[in-house]
Design an enzyme around this catalytic site. Structure first.
Site, PDB file in Angstrom:
ATOM      1  N   ARG A  35      41.712  55.584  32.362  1.00  0.00           N
ATOM      2  CA  ARG A  35      41.526  54.345  33.122  1.00  0.00           C
ATOM      3  C   ARG A  35      42.278  54.408  34.442  1.00  0.00           C
ATOM      4  O   ARG A  35      41.797  53.916  35.465  1.00  0.00           O
ATOM      5  CB  ARG A  35      41.979  53.141  32.292  1.00  0.00           C
ATOM      6  CG  ARG A  35      41.612  51.815  32.944  1.00  0.00           C
ATOM      7  CD  ARG A  35      41.859  50.641  32.029  1.00  0.00           C
ATOM      8  NE  ARG A  35      43.269  50.511  31.684  1.00  0.00           N
ATOM      9  CZ  ARG A  35      43.740  49.698  30.733  1.00  0.00           C
ATOM     10  NH1 ARG A  35      42.912  48.958  30.019  1.00  0.00           N
ATOM     11  NH2 ARG A  35      45.026  49.626  30.481  1.00  0.00           N
ATOM     12  N   LYS A  69      42.761  48.451  37.368  1.00  0.00           N
ATOM     13  CA  LYS A  69      44.082  47.835  37.183  1.00  0.00           C
ATOM     14  C   LYS A  69      44.845  47.985  38.496  1.00  0.00           C
ATOM     15  O   LYS A  69      45.761  48.798  38.608  1.00  0.00           O
ATOM     16  CB  LYS A  69      44.798  48.502  35.997  1.00  0.00           C
ATOM     17  CG  LYS A  69      45.511  47.499  35.089  1.00  0.00           C
ATOM     18  CD  LYS A  69      45.969  48.139  33.800  1.00  0.00           C
ATOM     19  CE  LYS A  69      46.963  47.259  33.060  1.00  0.00           C
ATOM     20  NZ  LYS A  69      46.380  46.054  32.442  1.00  0.00           N
ATOM     21  N   GLU A 104      38.397  36.508  31.515  1.00  0.00           N
ATOM     22  CA  GLU A 104      39.744  36.945  31.118  1.00  0.00           C
ATOM     23  C   GLU A 104      40.623  35.750  30.762  1.00  0.00           C
ATOM     24  O   GLU A 104      40.428  34.641  31.274  1.00  0.00           O
ATOM     25  CB  GLU A 104      40.424  37.684  32.282  1.00  0.00           C
ATOM     26  CG  GLU A 104      39.708  38.929  32.735  1.00  0.00           C
ATOM     27  CD  GLU A 104      40.370  40.223  32.288  1.00  0.00           C
ATOM     28  OE1 GLU A 104      41.302  40.201  31.466  1.00  0.00           O
ATOM     29  OE2 GLU A 104      39.926  41.267  32.779  1.00  0.00           O
TER      30      GLU A 104
HETATM   31  C1  LIG Z   1      45.886  45.480  31.305  1.00  0.00           C
HETATM   32  C2  LIG Z   1      44.975  44.308  31.219  1.00  0.00           C
HETATM   33  C3  LIG Z   1      44.333  43.950  30.024  1.00  0.00           C
HETATM   34  C4  LIG Z   1      44.632  44.611  28.712  1.00  0.00           C
HETATM   35  O1  LIG Z   1      44.279  45.964  28.645  1.00  0.00           O
HETATM   36  P1  LIG Z   1      44.874  46.878  27.507  1.00  0.00           P
HETATM   37  O2  LIG Z   1      44.340  48.225  27.795  1.00  0.00           O
HETATM   38  O3  LIG Z   1      44.400  46.358  26.206  1.00  0.00           O
HETATM   39  O4  LIG Z   1      46.354  46.788  27.616  1.00  0.00           O
HETATM   40  C5  LIG Z   1      43.419  42.908  30.054  1.00  0.00           C
HETATM   41  N1  LIG Z   1      43.153  42.226  31.189  1.00  0.00           N
HETATM   42  C6  LIG Z   1      43.785  42.525  32.350  1.00  0.00           C
HETATM   43  C7  LIG Z   1      43.452  41.740  33.566  1.00  0.00           C
HETATM   44  C8  LIG Z   1      44.716  43.571  32.386  1.00  0.00           C
HETATM   45  O5  LIG Z   1      45.348  43.858  33.514  1.00  0.00           O
END
Ligand SMILES: *Cc1c(COP(=O)(O)O)cnc(C)c1O
Length: 343
Positions: free
Chosen positions: A83, A185, A221
């Site tokens: 990712r 991210k 989200e």
């Molecule tokens: C990091 C994140 C998540 C969760 O992702 P994981 O891989 O399960 O830790 C969900 N939503 C957002 C906006 C994030 O930044």
């Protein structure tokens, strides 16, 4: 500086503790160096560094878990490496090689092994890999130098209360555009969420829920976590959209709901005006783990799922399965757990 021996593991919040050792690697002249462990927590850069003005920066978040026998588990670290590569590509940054990423995570956790909290303390070692554009530039263009770093910090629960349900409110604001950077991210998404998050908290909620930015009719989200709901006929449903951050926890739950709990699963639309279909709801992510959603307020309407005070039965079974795997108490699907070698 605090030492591991001074820590009150059972009462840890979600805060930063300097553990003394971190990882640093630099990209210069078109290539990554492998890098290694350092004790310097600071970063020196030009005032014209890209990260400060044009936001070339992305990050990851995962945890190290202390098992009953004292070993250290990493959960699906290869997925975080992949990712971060995708996030880097979206911002035109050179990704730190995925196999080096996994090795670097193991190295930095091993160097901080005493900081991995004890089994059953409820605390874990949070791991934060990040990638930033360092090269100096005035015009909008990608940097020519980059830093890949990892720091770690022991943490307790992200949403206070653990498996106690939290209450959320649908926000008028968007965290990401339809074809923007929601699936990466990258730091800008989180800067954009600070104001709506603060507003939700001032109004008495745990955090804001974001709808799909194109039609504002579907849940995307829950703060910085993904959403799932359980329908009356026991189907596990989670939103699908190009502006959602693809949560590794969410994809793990999709698998576990189907393969271990025998539920029907669906990645699809979760319409905010049809929330009465769901008898349970949850927020999921590395930091949130699984946090039951007690209620969602949409305008002047409030939807309650299962109960505002107790976790629902399916959410609890999913939690036990996921957390059991992370701590090594439940058999993991092939490749989900990697051990950190410790002396
Ligand atoms: C990091 C994140 C998540 C969760 O992702 P994981 O891989 O399960 O830790 C969900 N939503 C957002 C906006 C994030 O930044």
């Amino acid at each position: 500086m605090t030492t591991p021996e001074q820590m009150d593991w059972n009462n840890l919040g979600f805060g930063y503790t300097d553990t003394g050792k971190r990882y640093r690697a630099y990209y210069r002249n078109g290539a990554w160096e492998k890098g290694g462990i350092t004790e310097d927590a600071t970063i020196t850069m030009s005032e014209a560094a890209n990260v400060l003005h044009y936001g070339q920066t992305c990050f990851e978040g995962l945890k190290a878990y202390r098992t009953k026998s004292g070993e250290i588990n990493l959960f699906r670290v290869d997925q975080n490496a992949a990712r971060m590569r995708r996030s880097a590509e979206r911002l035109l940054m050179p990704a730190y090689p995925e196999d080096w990423f996994v090795e670097a995570v193991k190295e930095v956790v091993a160097a901080n092994a005493d900081w991995v909290p004890p089994y059953e303390s409820g605390a874990t070692l949070y791991i934060r890999p990040f990638l930033i554009g360092l090269g100096a530039s005035i015009g909008v263009s990608p940097a020519d130098e980059y830093l890949f770093g990892i720091y770690v910090s022991p943490v307790g629960a992200y949403f206070k209360g653990g498996l106690t349900p939290s209450n959320f409110v649908v926000s008028d604001y968007d965290r990401a555009a339809p074809q923007g950077t929601g699936a990466a991210k990258v730091a800008g998404n989180y800067a954009a969420s600070l104001y709506p998050g603060k507003k939700a908290k001032l109004d008495g909620y745990t955090d804001a829920i974001y709808l799909d930015p194109a039609t504002k009719t579907k849940i995307e989200e829950v703060g910085a976590a993904n959403f799932f709901g359980i329908t009356k006929d026991n189907k596990f449903v989670t939103p699908l959209s190009p502006s959602i951050l693809p949560s590794i926890t969410k994809y793990s739950l999709l698998y576990l709901a189907k393969e271990r709990l025998g539920l029907e699963v669906e990645e699809g639309d979760v319409y905010v005006d049809q929330l009465d279909q769901y008898v349970e709801a949850g927020a999921c992510g590395t930091a949130a783990v699984i946090s039951p959603v007690g209620s969602i307020t949409v305008g002047d309407k409030k939807y309650v799922f299962h109960s505002e005070t107790e976790v629902g039965p399916i959410t609890k079974r999913l939690y036990d399965e996921l957390v059991g795997i992370q701590y090594g108490d439940v058999e993991a699907p092939e490749g989900w757990i990697q051990k950190v070698p410790v002396k």
